[in-house]
Design a protein around this motif. Structure first.
Motif, PDB file in Angstrom:
ATOM      1  N   ASP A  23       0.847  -1.194   0.000  1.00  6.37           N
ATOM      2  CA  ASP A  23       0.000   0.000   0.000  1.00  6.37           C
ATOM      3  C   ASP A  23       0.883   1.245   0.000  1.00  6.37           C
ATOM      4  O   ASP A  23       1.958   1.244   0.586  1.00  6.37           O
ATOM      5  CB  ASP A  23      -0.894   0.041   1.234  1.00  6.37           C
ATOM      6  CG  ASP A  23      -2.074  -0.917   1.147  1.00  6.37           C
ATOM      7  OD1 ASP A  23      -2.280  -1.514   0.072  1.00  6.37           O
ATOM      8  OD2 ASP A  23      -2.783  -1.053   2.158  1.00  6.37           O
ATOM      9  N   ARG A  24       0.397   2.298  -0.619  1.00  2.00           N
ATOM     10  CA  ARG A  24       1.127   3.565  -0.642  1.00  2.00           C
ATOM     11  C   ARG A  24       1.051   4.269   0.715  1.00  2.00           C
ATOM     12  O   ARG A  24       1.984   4.944   1.125  1.00  2.00           O
ATOM     13  CB  ARG A  24       0.569   4.475  -1.742  1.00  2.00           C
ATOM     14  CG  ARG A  24       1.402   5.706  -1.996  1.00  2.00           C
ATOM     15  CD  ARG A  24       1.005   6.406  -3.274  1.00  2.00           C
ATOM     16  NE  ARG A  24       1.216   5.597  -4.454  1.00  2.00           N
ATOM     17  CZ  ARG A  24       2.363   5.495  -5.128  1.00  2.00           C
ATOM     18  NH1 ARG A  24       3.408   6.152  -4.727  1.00  2.00           N
ATOM     19  NH2 ARG A  24       2.447   4.735  -6.199  1.00  2.00           N
ATOM     20  N   TRP A  26       0.395   4.173   4.972  1.00  2.00           N
ATOM     21  CA  TRP A  26       0.503   3.274   6.117  1.00  2.00           C
ATOM     22  C   TRP A  26      -0.901   2.966   6.635  1.00  2.00           C
ATOM     23  O   TRP A  26      -1.734   3.860   6.760  1.00  2.00           O
ATOM     24  CB  TRP A  26       1.342   3.925   7.224  1.00  2.00           C
ATOM     25  CG  TRP A  26       1.584   2.957   8.338  1.00  2.00           C
ATOM     26  CD1 TRP A  26       0.898   2.889   9.509  1.00  2.00           C
ATOM     27  CD2 TRP A  26       2.522   1.893   8.354  1.00  2.00           C
ATOM     28  NE1 TRP A  26       1.367   1.842  10.273  1.00  2.00           N
ATOM     29  CE2 TRP A  26       2.368   1.215   9.578  1.00  2.00           C
ATOM     30  CE3 TRP A  26       3.486   1.442   7.447  1.00  2.00           C
ATOM     31  CZ2 TRP A  26       3.144   0.118   9.937  1.00  2.00           C
ATOM     32  CZ3 TRP A  26       4.248   0.342   7.799  1.00  2.00           C
ATOM     33  CH2 TRP A  26       4.074  -0.302   9.031  1.00  2.00           C
ATOM     34  N   TRP A  40       8.463  -2.504   2.786  1.00  2.00           N
ATOM     35  CA  TRP A  40       7.319  -1.680   2.411  1.00  2.00           C
ATOM     36  C   TRP A  40       7.564  -1.216   0.982  1.00  2.00           C
ATOM     37  O   TRP A  40       8.433  -0.382   0.732  1.00  2.00           O
ATOM     38  CB  TRP A  40       7.165  -0.497   3.358  1.00  2.00           C
ATOM     39  CG  TRP A  40       5.944   0.349   3.112  1.00  2.00           C
ATOM     40  CD1 TRP A  40       4.899   0.093   2.281  1.00  2.00           C
ATOM     41  CD2 TRP A  40       5.648   1.598   3.736  1.00  2.00           C
ATOM     42  NE1 TRP A  40       3.967   1.097   2.339  1.00  2.00           N
ATOM     43  CE2 TRP A  40       4.407   2.041   3.239  1.00  2.00           C
ATOM     44  CE3 TRP A  40       6.304   2.399   4.665  1.00  2.00           C
ATOM     45  CZ2 TRP A  40       3.823   3.234   3.623  1.00  2.00           C
ATOM     46  CZ3 TRP A  40       5.719   3.579   5.057  1.00  2.00           C
ATOM     47  CH2 TRP A  40       4.485   3.991   4.538  1.00  2.00           C
ATOM     48  N   LYS A  42       5.921   0.682  -1.312  1.00  2.00           N
ATOM     49  CA  LYS A  42       4.888   1.648  -1.679  1.00  2.00           C
ATOM     50  C   LYS A  42       5.039   2.154  -3.106  1.00  2.00           C
ATOM     51  O   LYS A  42       4.091   2.642  -3.702  1.00  2.00           O
ATOM     52  CB  LYS A  42       4.844   2.799  -0.685  1.00  2.00           C
ATOM     53  CG  LYS A  42       6.110   3.563  -0.517  1.00  2.00           C
ATOM     54  CD  LYS A  42       5.963   4.604   0.586  1.00  2.00           C
ATOM     55  CE  LYS A  42       7.297   5.098   1.060  1.00  2.00           C
ATOM     56  NZ  LYS A  42       7.178   5.937   2.230  1.00  2.00           N
ATOM     57  N   ALA A  45       2.603   0.525  -5.510  1.00  2.00           N
ATOM     58  CA  ALA A  45       1.175   0.707  -5.247  1.00  2.00           C
ATOM     59  C   ALA A  45       0.576   1.611  -6.328  1.00  2.00           C
ATOM     60  O   ALA A  45       1.292   2.356  -6.995  1.00  2.00           O
ATOM     61  CB  ALA A  45       0.973   1.329  -3.863  1.00  2.00           C
ATOM     62  N   TYR A  97      -1.973  -6.013   2.172  1.00  2.00           N
ATOM     63  CA  TYR A  97      -2.785  -4.877   1.731  1.00  2.00           C
ATOM     64  C   TYR A  97      -3.766  -4.521   2.845  1.00  2.00           C
ATOM     65  O   TYR A  97      -4.069  -5.337   3.710  1.00  2.00           O
ATOM     66  CB  TYR A  97      -3.531  -5.221   0.437  1.00  2.00           C
ATOM     67  CG  TYR A  97      -4.457  -6.401   0.599  1.00  2.00           C
ATOM     68  CD1 TYR A  97      -5.777  -6.216   0.998  1.00  2.00           C
ATOM     69  CD2 TYR A  97      -4.005  -7.700   0.404  1.00  2.00           C
ATOM     70  CE1 TYR A  97      -6.627  -7.294   1.186  1.00  2.00           C
ATOM     71  CE2 TYR A  97      -4.847  -8.780   0.591  1.00  2.00           C
ATOM     72  CZ  TYR A  97      -6.151  -8.577   0.981  1.00  2.00           C
ATOM     73  OH  TYR A  97      -6.996  -9.644   1.180  1.00  2.00           O
TER      74      TYR A  97
END
Length: 116
Positions: A23-24, A26, A40, A42, A45, A97
């Motif tokens: 995911d972009r 948090w 992470w 991101k 995403a 996600y």
């Protein structure tokens, strides 16, 4: 490499292998410790505009998936390849996600783009 999908709010499991948040943003209310992330990603995403259009109901799932695939083939291609290389080093990887829908979310499209 086996690619799995899991909601980031679900409890971590030793069988998850390398845990990657895709995911972009948090996830709300989640601590770093509880997320138990290894990475992470991101950058892979969906873009902010695409994410907002889908989540606000302005774009049907099929259009979103097609537009996201185009982003992965275009602007995010280098990041996708870097992630693919990182994940290839692990026998099992779980893409995490935050979405409620386990069938129609960007992680499904990303898993397919990664060859899972």
């Amino acid at each position: 490499m086996e690619l799995r999908l899991k909601r980031v709010y679900d409890d971590p499991d030793p069988g998850d292998g390398v845990r990657v948040l895709v995911d972009r943003l948090w996830p709300r209310g989640l601590t770093k410790e509880r997320a138990a992330l290894d990475l992470w990603a991101k950058e892979v995403a969906p873009s902010t505009g695409l994410r907002k259009a889908f989540h606000h109901g302005d774009m049907p799932w099929d259009e979103f998936a097609e537009a996201y695939r185009a982003e992965l083939d275009g602007p995010a291609h280098a990041e996708l390849e870097a992630l693919r290389g990182e994940l290839a080093r692990h026998p099992v990887a779980t893409l995490l996600y935050g979405a409620h829908d386990g069938l129609q979310n960007h992680a499904v499209v990303l898993r397919d783009a990664l060859g899972g």
